[in-house]
Design an enzyme around this catalytic site. Structure first.
Site, PDB file in Angstrom:
ATOM      1  N   PRO A  87       0.823  -1.213   0.000  1.00 38.50           N
ATOM      2  CA  PRO A  87       0.000   0.000   0.000  1.00 38.50           C
ATOM      3  C   PRO A  87       0.859   1.265   0.000  1.00 38.50           C
ATOM      4  O   PRO A  87       0.361   2.362  -0.228  1.00 38.50           O
ATOM      5  CB  PRO A  87      -0.825  -0.120   1.293  1.00 38.50           C
ATOM      6  N   GLU A 114       1.576  -8.663   8.457  1.00 45.36           N
ATOM      7  CA  GLU A 114       1.999  -7.266   8.656  1.00 45.36           C
ATOM      8  C   GLU A 114       2.821  -6.747   7.479  1.00 45.36           C
ATOM      9  O   GLU A 114       3.215  -5.580   7.440  1.00 45.36           O
ATOM     10  CB  GLU A 114       2.821  -7.138   9.941  1.00 45.36           C
ATOM     11  N   ARG A 152      -5.186  -6.840 -20.583  1.00 48.36           N
ATOM     12  CA  ARG A 152      -6.173  -6.220 -21.486  1.00 48.36           C
ATOM     13  C   ARG A 152      -5.521  -5.419 -22.592  1.00 48.36           C
ATOM     14  O   ARG A 152      -6.104  -5.198 -23.636  1.00 48.36           O
ATOM     15  CB  ARG A 152      -7.047  -5.224 -20.700  1.00 48.36           C
ATOM     16  N   ASP A 167     -10.855   2.672 -23.588  1.00 49.53           N
ATOM     17  CA  ASP A 167     -11.282   2.558 -22.195  1.00 49.53           C
ATOM     18  C   ASP A 167     -11.056   3.874 -21.453  1.00 49.53           C
ATOM     19  O   ASP A 167     -10.208   4.676 -21.847  1.00 49.53           O
ATOM     20  CB  ASP A 167     -10.453   1.477 -21.471  1.00 49.53           C
TER      21      ASP A 167
HETATM   22  C1  LIG Z   1      -2.026  -6.058   5.706  1.00 51.63           C
HETATM   23  S1  LIG Z   1      -0.988  -5.594   4.386  1.00 51.63           S
HETATM   24  C2  LIG Z   1       0.410  -4.920   5.234  1.00 51.63           C
HETATM   25  C3  LIG Z   1       0.308  -3.453   5.384  1.00 51.63           C
HETATM   26  C4  LIG Z   1       1.502  -2.851   6.100  1.00 51.63           C
HETATM   27  N1  LIG Z   1       1.522  -3.242   7.481  1.00 51.63           N
HETATM   28  C5  LIG Z   1       1.415  -1.341   6.003  1.00 51.63           C
HETATM   29  O1  LIG Z   1       0.743  -0.749   6.842  1.00 51.63           O
HETATM   30  O2  LIG Z   1       1.969  -0.756   5.055  1.00 51.63           O
HETATM   31  C6  LIG Z   1      -0.399  -7.120   3.803  1.00 51.63           C
HETATM   32  C7  LIG Z   1       0.021  -7.129   2.351  1.00 51.63           C
HETATM   33  O3  LIG Z   1      -1.087  -6.865   1.517  1.00 51.63           O
HETATM   34  C8  LIG Z   1      -0.663  -6.258   0.324  1.00 51.63           C
HETATM   35  N2  LIG Z   1      -1.431  -5.002   0.155  1.00 51.63           N
HETATM   36  C9  LIG Z   1      -2.311  -4.493   1.035  1.00 51.63           C
HETATM   37  N3  LIG Z   1      -2.860  -3.361   0.573  1.00 51.63           N
HETATM   38  C10 LIG Z   1      -2.337  -3.148  -0.656  1.00 51.63           C
HETATM   39  C11 LIG Z   1      -2.507  -2.134  -1.635  1.00 51.63           C
HETATM   40  N4  LIG Z   1      -3.315  -1.113  -1.456  1.00 51.63           N
HETATM   41  N5  LIG Z   1      -1.805  -2.251  -2.785  1.00 51.63           N
HETATM   42  C12 LIG Z   1      -0.954  -3.274  -2.987  1.00 51.63           C
HETATM   43  N6  LIG Z   1      -0.744  -4.257  -2.073  1.00 51.63           N
HETATM   44  C13 LIG Z   1      -1.424  -4.204  -0.930  1.00 51.63           C
HETATM   45  C14 LIG Z   1       0.831  -6.045   0.435  1.00 51.63           C
HETATM   46  O4  LIG Z   1       1.492  -7.063  -0.269  1.00 51.63           O
HETATM   47  C15 LIG Z   1       1.061  -6.136   1.926  1.00 51.63           C
HETATM   48  O5  LIG Z   1       2.365  -6.575   2.246  1.00 51.63           O
END
Ligand SMILES: C[S@@+](CC[C@H](N)C(=O)[O-])C[C@H]1O[C@@H](n2cnc3c(N)ncnc32)[C@H](O)[C@@H]1O
Length: 253
Positions: A87, A114, A152, A167
């Site tokens: 994220p 995490e 796509r 698109d």
């Molecule tokens: C619960 S999340 C971990 C978030 C991390 N503790 C933080 O706050 O940045 C677990 C995993 O989900 C994926 N993930 C969660 N949200 C995402 C997003 N918006 N975009 C891409 N990957 C995401 C990532 O691979 C991440 O390591």
């Protein structure tokens, strides 16, 4: 295009790709998707892939060793693009999807719990990529979004590649409204212009609708479009959309 997905939940990827257009693209060989499970690379008998965070705190952190070894098992070359789903990453957008559709090999590393030990990003030299400002449980759904959006835009994936080129977001605007049969349904009519047979008029109507819809729904995109646009026809249409003539203007004209 070859996708390698490093994931603790390979079935999430495989199941989602066994439907519709992705499944067809897999069958025709336009794309291939391979999953690599870090759990298969653990060295301890419990197949442990995560551990508690140094310094304390809640949750479990993905460990270096299974991820380093899973990553090393993938054959790469200088054209391979490596992304770590996070994220915190650069926002994935339609322009990214179009750019990546030109590549030959993409590795997507999915996190969970995490998230990753920071050294996984350093070792793999991955770019962090995000599908939006919200936190999901794991990287599998974001990886699937990326696979779908990139695919796509690969020649042969859709019946006509023009479908993807028209698109929303492809040229910075949202798509115009679409209609299909019947012409009238429960008192709701399809705009007359679409039956005129006059293709240049229909194109102009669609362009105007694109500008109108984008101005209403995404004024941020219109501002960007206006700044970068050097097509005088588009600029004239945009002006008409943003500043429609009033009764007074028409009388003065
Ligand atoms: C619960 S999340 C971990 C978030 C991390 N503790 C933080 O706050 O940045 C677990 C995993 O989900 C994926 N993930 C969660 N949200 C995402 C997003 N918006 N975009 C891409 N990957 C995401 C990532 O691979 C991440 O390591």
């Amino acid at each position: 295009m070859k996708f390698d997905v490093i994931t603790l939940f390979p079935n999430m990827i495989k199941d989602a790709c066994s439907h519709s257009m992705l499944s067809r693209a897999l069958n025709t060989g336009i794309i291939s998707i391979n999953t690599i499970n870090p759990r298969d690379y653990t060295l301890d008998k419990h197949k442990k892939v995560d551990d508690t965070p140094y310094g304390g705190g809640a949750g479990m952190v993905l460990m270096c060793q299974p991820y380093f070894d899973a990553f090393d098992s993938i054959q790469k070359d200088e054209h391979t693009e490596v992304f770590l789903l996070s994220p915190q990453g650069q926002k994935f957008e339609q322009t990214t999807a179009c750019e990546l559709s030109e590549k030959k090999h993409i590795i997507l590393i999915c996190g969970h719990y995490e998230g990753f030990d920071e050294r996984i990003k350093i070792y793999t030299k991955a770019k962090e990529i995000s599908i939006g400002d919200f936190v999901l449980t794991g990287g599998e759904l974001p990886a699937l979004c990326i696979i779908d959006a990139v695919s796509r835009n690969i020649e042969g994936f859709l019946g006509k590649i023009e479908s993807a080129k028209k698109d929303s977001f492809s040229d910075g605007l949202l798509e115009h409204p679409q209609y299909t049969k019947p012409r009238e349904f429960r008192g709701l009519n399809v705009p007359e212009i679409l039956f005129s047979g006059n293709h240049s008029k229909i194109d102009e109507w669609r362009r105007r609708q694109q500008l109108l819809v984008t101005a209403r729904k995404r004024p941020d995109l219109i501002a960007k479009f206006k700044k970068n646009c050097n097509n005088s026809k588009d600029l004239k249409l945009l002006n008409e959309v943003l500043f429609p003539k009033t009764e007074y203007d028409r009388n003065v004209d």
